[in-house]
Design a protein around this motif. Structure first.
Motif, PDB file in Angstrom:
ATOM      1  N   ASP A 217       0.960  -1.193  -0.229  1.00 34.37           N
ATOM      2  CA  ASP A 217      -0.286  -0.167   0.076  1.00 34.37           C
ATOM      3  C   ASP A 217       0.920   1.211  -0.100  1.00 34.37           C
ATOM      4  OD1 ASP A 217      -2.363  -1.477   0.115  1.00 34.37           O
ATOM      5  OD2 ASP A 217      -2.568  -1.362   2.162  1.00 34.37           O
ATOM      6  N   ASP A 218       1.918   1.124   0.674  1.00 35.49           N
ATOM      7  CA  ASP A 218       2.802   2.444   0.889  1.00 35.49           C
ATOM      8  C   ASP A 218       3.509   2.882  -0.351  1.00 35.49           C
ATOM      9  OD1 ASP A 218       2.096   2.928   3.408  1.00 35.49           O
ATOM     10  OD2 ASP A 218       4.062   1.819   4.345  1.00 35.49           O
ATOM     11  N   ARG A 219       4.000   1.743  -1.172  1.00 37.95           N
ATOM     12  CA  ARG A 219       4.400   1.822  -2.234  1.00 37.95           C
ATOM     13  C   ARG A 219       3.540   2.433  -3.505  1.00 37.95           C
ATOM     14  NH1 ARG A 219       9.650  -1.108  -4.847  1.00 37.95           N
ATOM     15  NH2 ARG A 219       9.523  -0.350  -7.218  1.00 37.95           N
ATOM     16  N   ALA A 220       2.240   1.933  -3.257  1.00 34.93           N
ATOM     17  CA  ALA A 220       1.311   2.231  -4.143  1.00 34.93           C
ATOM     18  C   ALA A 220       0.895   3.792  -4.028  1.00 34.93           C
ATOM     19  CB  ALA A 220       0.025   1.391  -4.082  1.00 34.93           C
ATOM     20  N   LEU A 221       0.981   4.345  -2.949  1.00 34.26           N
ATOM     21  CA  LEU A 221       0.724   5.669  -2.501  1.00 34.26           C
ATOM     22  C   LEU A 221       1.785   6.648  -3.218  1.00 34.26           C
ATOM     23  CD1 LEU A 221       0.079   5.619   1.128  1.00 34.26           C
ATOM     24  CD2 LEU A 221      -1.856   5.835  -0.681  1.00 34.26           C
ATOM     25  N   ARG A 222       2.741   6.369  -3.943  1.00 33.06           N
ATOM     26  CA  ARG A 222       3.541   7.010  -4.901  1.00 33.06           C
ATOM     27  C   ARG A 222       2.973   7.409  -6.036  1.00 33.06           C
ATOM     28  NH1 ARG A 222       9.314   3.269  -4.678  1.00 33.06           N
ATOM     29  NH2 ARG A 222       9.620   3.129  -2.400  1.00 33.06           N
ATOM     30  N   ARG A 259      -5.891   2.590   8.262  1.00 31.01           N
ATOM     31  CA  ARG A 259      -4.490   2.931   8.299  1.00 31.01           C
ATOM     32  C   ARG A 259      -4.636   4.202   7.319  1.00 31.01           C
ATOM     33  NH1 ARG A 259       0.110   1.365   5.276  1.00 31.01           N
ATOM     34  NH2 ARG A 259       2.037   1.742   6.269  1.00 31.01           N
ATOM     35  N   LEU A 260      -4.967   3.932   6.015  1.00 33.66           N
ATOM     36  CA  LEU A 260      -4.958   4.831   4.945  1.00 33.66           C
ATOM     37  C   LEU A 260      -5.663   6.241   5.190  1.00 33.66           C
ATOM     38  CD1 LEU A 260      -5.222   2.517   2.008  1.00 33.66           C
ATOM     39  CD2 LEU A 260      -3.100   3.692   2.371  1.00 33.66           C
TER      40      LEU A 260
END
Length: 293
Positions: A217-222, A259-260
């Protein structure tokens, strides 16, 4: 005896107490990659501690024979010098080989299952002009299968989603493939099943897959926003992940969406760096306790 007591206490902390605290920690989702490293470090620290305990119990120290040295023949007891350290080394290699065998077996089985899955997909799915595969089903679902260049699969139902949501899911699946997350997940799951008596391994098998999804998820937020990704996760939440694959809608979707949408403040860089350093130091600590002055 002081060293033995310290080693037993360290094993209790890394094998039983710390894993339960980490599983409940509210900070772990803030740094999922560091938390994954900590789970691995706890398991390795337990293995190293067991080796050092066995070494101190059955081999001689600098003052004489170890308390359980009678379990070994005189020729195998070693001394507190280089012979004893050599025995500890080979005991460590034996335990490391056993753990590696569990993980490698899981990886080999997973590779075979993924190969079968890719072969089935190549037969029944059609290739989209953008490179991913499309399955003819109305259920919105997306998943990836690693190996042989990787496959990202979307259903017809997923194609009907708004482009922003579809792009967020594709970014999530690409993150799985780029990070080789299937290796991390299968290793943690295999150790959790093989060492269920050890809370560090059992809880790692439960928590690491969730942390892997958070890392993706964190990488997708880029390339997308937290709200769009959260909405996409909700839309795909009912989809079932296929065997030997990683999907966007599995593994504690509620926690990931919360979390998001309600992000906690990021850990300060010094705190994050200290977390990584502590993870790196954990497997070394029992060796320093047993072999230090």
């Amino acid at each position: 005896m002081t060293v033995l007591a310290l080693l037993v206490a360290f094993l209790a902390v890394t094998g039983w107490l710390a894993p339960r605290q980490l599983a409940r920690s509210s900070r772990a989702p803030r740094v999922p990659r560091a938390a994954i490293a900590t789970w691995a470090a706890l398991i390795l620290a337990c293995a190293a501690d067991v080796v050092m305990l066995a070494h101190r119990l059955v081999t001689a120290d600098h003052h004489g024979r170890g308390p359980f040295g009678w379990l070994l023949p005189a020729s195998a007891r070693g001394t507190g010098g280089s012979a004893g350290h050599t025995q500890a080394f080979w005991m460590g290699m034996a335990i490391l080989a056993a753990l590696s065998g569990v993980v490698l077996t899981a990886w080999i089985r997973g590779a075979r299952a993924r190969r079968r899955h890719r072969q089935q997909l190549d037969l029944v799915a059609r290739r989209h002009e953008d490179g991913w595969l499309v399955m003819d089903t109305d259920e919105p679902a997306a998943w990836c299968v690693a190996g042989d260049g990787g496959r990202i699969v979307l259903t017809v139902g997923a194609l009907r989603m708004p482009p922003a949501h579809r792009g967020a899911v594709l970014a999530h699946e690409n993150a799985h493939l780029a990070g080789r997350h299937h290796l991390i997940t299968s290793a943690a799951t295999a150790l959790g099943r093989g060492l269920r008596w050890l809370p560090a391994a059992r809880l790692a098998g439960d928590r690491v897959p969730v942390l892997v999804e958070m890392a993706a998820d964190d990488r997708a937020l880029r390339s997308t926003s937290p709200r769009v990704l959260a909405e996409a996760l909700c839309l795909f939440a009912t989809a079932r992940t296929r065997p030997a694959s990683l999907g966007a809608g599995d593994h504690a979707v509620v926690d990931r969406v919360r979390r998001l949408l309600e992000p906690a403040p990021p850990l300060p860089r010094p705190a994050a760096a200290a977390w990584w350093l502590a993870s790196a130091a954990l497997p070394v600590a029992p060796i320093l306790l047993a072999c230090g002055p």
